[in-house]
Every structure is written in C-alpha cells, then in structure tokens.
Design an enzyme around this catalytic site. Structure first.
Site, PDB file in Angstrom:
ATOM      1  NE  ARG A  19       0.245   1.405   3.404  1.00 59.60           N
ATOM      2  CZ  ARG A  19       1.172   2.276   3.577  1.00 59.60           C
ATOM      3  NH1 ARG A  19       2.343   1.990   3.864  1.00 59.60           N
ATOM      4  NH2 ARG A  19       0.889   3.735   3.768  1.00 59.60           N
ATOM      5  N   GLY A  20       0.182   2.488  -0.229  1.00 59.19           N
ATOM      6  CA  GLY A  20       1.069   3.750  -0.285  1.00 59.19           C
ATOM      7  C   GLY A  20       1.108   3.873  -1.538  1.00 59.19           C
ATOM      8  CB  ALA A  21       0.279   7.182  -3.725  1.00 59.68           C
ATOM      9  CD  GLN A  76      -2.851   2.671   6.714  1.00 59.52           C
ATOM     10  OE1 GLN A  76      -3.372   2.757   8.003  1.00 59.52           O
ATOM     11  NE2 GLN A  76      -3.534   2.295   5.663  1.00 59.52           N
ATOM     12  CG  ASP A 131      -2.982   8.114  -1.536  1.00 68.43           C
ATOM     13  OD1 ASP A 131      -3.120   8.520  -0.148  1.00 68.43           O
ATOM     14  OD2 ASP A 131      -2.595   6.861  -1.659  1.00 68.43           O
ATOM     15  CG  ASN A 190      -2.534  11.602   2.556  1.00 70.78           C
ATOM     16  OD1 ASN A 190      -1.919  10.726   2.015  1.00 70.78           O
ATOM     17  ND2 ASN A 190      -2.261  11.826   3.663  1.00 70.78           N
ATOM     18  CE  LYS A 191      -4.855   5.462   4.559  1.00 66.45           C
ATOM     19  NZ  LYS A 191      -6.051   4.732   3.621  1.00 66.45           N
TER      20      LYS A 191
HETATM   21  O1  MRU Z   1      -4.442   3.003   2.040  1.00 62.81           O
HETATM   22  P1  MRU Z   1      -2.995   3.245   2.100  1.00 62.81           P
HETATM   23  O2  MRU Z   1      -2.288   2.851   2.982  1.00 62.81           O
HETATM   24  O3  MRU Z   1      -2.570   2.989   0.625  1.00 62.81           O
HETATM   25  O4  MRU Z   1      -2.821   4.863   2.175  1.00 62.81           O
HETATM   26  C1  MRU Z   1      -1.487   5.393   1.963  1.00 62.81           C
HETATM   27  C2  MRU Z   1      -1.683   6.896   1.978  1.00 62.81           C
HETATM   28  O5  MRU Z   1      -2.761   7.484   2.213  1.00 62.81           O
HETATM   29  C3  MRU Z   1      -0.423   7.720   2.346  1.00 62.81           C
HETATM   30  O6  MRU Z   1      -0.367   8.604   2.970  1.00 62.81           O
HETATM   31  C4  MRU Z   1      -0.042   8.221   0.695  1.00 62.81           C
HETATM   32  O7  MRU Z   1      -0.380   7.065  -0.101  1.00 62.81           O
HETATM   33  C5  MRU Z   1       1.221   8.618   0.578  1.00 62.81           C
HETATM   34  S1  MRU Z   1       2.767   7.465   0.686  1.00 62.81           S
HETATM   35  C6  MRU Z   1       4.007   8.143   0.112  1.00 62.81           C
END
Ligand code: MRU
Length: 351
Positions: free
Chosen positions: A45-47, A195, A236, A246-247
């Site tokens: 996970r994470g963009a 996370q 994201d 974002n999250k």
């Molecule tokens: O649901 P996730 O864990 O994929 O969400 C991740 C986030 O919201 C991060 O802040 C975002 O992807 C930036 S990661 C460098």
C-alpha cells in the site's frame, strides 16, 4: 530498511505489510493476478509503492503472453493494464506507472515481442530505482522547512514502506534528522489499518528518530496545547488546483492546523500530480468494507452486523496547505501556485 517490493528470480516479492511490525514475511507474486490481489488486500500500500507494484505486475503480465505477433501482444497487454488499474482507485501513481510502461511498449513496434518483454521488465526496475532517488530529492528540499527541535505530526505511513524506499513525508523527516536537526515525530495511529502505529513507528524506531504514537483524536488537543510545530503528510493524488487526496483524517488535521496557525506540508513526487483532474472533488475516493472498522485483528469489537461507512481517503483543499514538496522543488501556497508549477514542469516530467 528492507525493500518494500523488488524482483527476485523473475518473480515480484513484497514485504507483507499486513503482518508488520511483528512478522517480516515475503509475499511472492508469480503472475499479474497475484499483484492485483496483493494491492487489493493491502499486502502493499502507499501511492508510489502501488505504482511500482503495478509496473512490475504489467511486466509479469507481459511475460505470460504467448505470442510473437506485436498486435496480439499489445492488445492483451492493454487488457492486463486495465485489470491492474482497477485494483485501487485513488492513488494516481498506479495509472502513471502503467501508462509509462504502455507508452514504452507502444514505442517499440519494430522490435520482437521477446525483446519488448525484457525492456518492460527493465523499465519496472527503473521506476523503482528512480522513486528512491526522487524521495531523496524531496527530502533535500523539504528539510529546510523543518526548524531545529521541531515536533512534527504525520498521518498514515508515507515512508519507505509506502514507496520504493526512503519515503516522501518520512523522507523529509529522515533528511532533517540526517542533517543533524533534533526533531521529534508524533504519529497518528491511523485507524482502521493502523499504518501509523504499525508502520511509521516501526520505520522511525529502526532509524533511531524519536517518535511517539497518539490516537487520531488526540491531534487537535496537542495542536491547541502548542505541542506540534508542523505537519507533514504524503498524498495519493493531487489535483491541478492543488487539492490533495490522502489517508482519511488528513482533511480534519488540515482544518485544525489552520485554526492553530501550524504549517501543513504535503510531500509527494510529481507522479502523484494529476493534471487531468481540475479539483479534488473529482478525485475518486475508495470505500472499503465494514469489517475493517468493526474488527480489530481477527476479532469483532462492535456488533457483527453493524453498519459502517468506510471511506479510506479524503480531500484536503489547497487553501489549507502551506506548501507541496516535490522532487522538482517546493510549491509554496499551492492554492495560488499549483497551476503555474504544472505549466512550467509538465514537459520535463517522465510521463
Ligand atoms: O491506504 P493506504 O495505506 O494505501 O494509504 C496510504 C496513504 O494515504 C499515504 O499517505 C499516501 O499513499 C502517500 S505514501 C508516500
């Protein structure tokens, strides 16, 4: 720090982030379908990490196409690309990486299919390597925004685990720490996937950066008490007007930061900017299942059949953001400067 995602013996292996921090286990993807499953299940996970995994998935998909006809190969590759793209909707890095791979395949019309497959494999490696470099540049630019002895609040995990390595928001924090600044980090636990608690804390502790975790609802009190000097999050997707997806929970942090005059920074590579979307309101927001809220671990905490609403991202308007830190430099006051940044930089982006 262990690699989030990498090639190993022509398979894609990922650290299974659902098991962290207590177990370090590899999740092995032998096919592009395995990569789709891994993204959907939050193994990765994470963009930026999702983008890299998507590119590797497309390369795995390319290897599975049994033809020497360029036309048949491209048709099947583009179907696989569409399937991978559906795995998660909000982070634009997935589309960015898949488009980059597809454009490359389309530019190689005169080459044998077997050679195109190898080029795609190499390109997915390049996307991974470049991402680490970009994050270091983001860190270099961003560290100057961090005062010595600052206490920084971060949300979710925008670290090594969310990227090819080093991280975006955590990249800025790492660079400030490496520059000798005596910083402290406060990490929101980030319900429901935690996370912050499971990944951010783990990464920062490994690097010896002082960090404390809080429940998400403690952030306002700490801001009002003067205990937070600045906020840095990842992103994201960033719309052309500077609005940021974002999250879930990022939006409310930005409102509280504004109320208390605390700078609110977003750190992200330019691959997170989506110039096609003119406002954050048009960014697709992923909703996930109720069980992610009703259960903690494998146990139901609330009534099993309770209803829950689980949007996993939100939109922070550009008016609440002090600056966006990219590998191409800092966009101060994105509400005013985002459009001119896009006009100036778009041609030089590796798109
Ligand atoms: O649901 P996730 O864990 O994929 O969400 C991740 C986030 O919201 C991060 O802040 C975002 O992807 C930036 S990661 C460098």
């Amino acid at each position: 720090m262990i690699a989030t995602v990498e090639w190993k013996d022509k398979k894609v292996r990922m650290i299974d982030q659902r098991k962290l921090p207590h177990k370090i286990e590899w999740y092995i993807c032998r096919s592009y379908k395995d990569v789709i499953r891994a993204i959907k299940l939050m193994v990765i996970r994470g963009a930026p990490a999702i983008g890299i995994a998507g590119a590797m998935g497309l390369a795995l998909g390319a290897f599975s196409i049994k033809t020497s006809s360029y036309e048949i190969f491209i048709k099947r590759l583009s179907e696989i690309k569409k399937e991978i793209l559906l795995s998660r909707p909000t982070a634009v890095n997935l589309n960015w990486a898949l488009e980059r791979m597809m454009r490359l395949a389309l530019s190689l019309k005169d080459r044998p299919v077997s050679e195109i497959k190898d080029v795609l494999f190499m390109e997915s490696k390049k996307i991974l390597e470049e991402d680490i470099e970009l994050n270091k540049k983001i860190g270099e630019y961003g560290k100057d925004l961090v005062p010595d002895e600052a206490t920084i609040l971060t949300h979710c995990n925008a670290g090594s685990l969310a990227t090819g390595g080093y991280g975006t928001a955590l990249g800025v924090i790492r660079a400030a720490h490496e520059a000798g600044k005596k910083i402290k980090v406060i990490a929101d636990e980030t319900r429901p996937w935690l996370q912050g608690l499971r990944l951010t804390i783990f990464e920062l502790m490994q690097d010896g950066i002082p960090v404390s975790v809080i429940v998400d609802s403690a952030a306002g009190y700490l801001m009002r008490s003067g205990k937070i000097d600045l906020i840095i999050t990842g992103a994201d997707r960033i719309a052309a007007n500077g609005d940021v997806a974002n999250k879930i929970g990022t939006y409310q942090l930005s409102i509280m930061a504004k109320e208390h005059n605390i700078p609110f920074y977003v750190a992200a590579p330019t691959s997170t900017i989506d110039p096609q979307i003119d406002s954050g309101d048009k960014i697709p927001i992923e909703y996930r299942g109720a069980d992610e809220i009703l259960k903690i671990g494998n146990r139901y905490i609330g009534p099993k059949d309770a209803e829950a609403i689980n949007p996993v991202f939100d939109i922070t308007p550009s008016t609440n953001i002090s600056a966006i830190i990219t590998e191409k430099g800092i966009i101060e006051n994105p509400h005013e400067n985002m459009k001119s940044f896009i006009l100036k930089e778009e041609n030089s982006w590796t798109r």
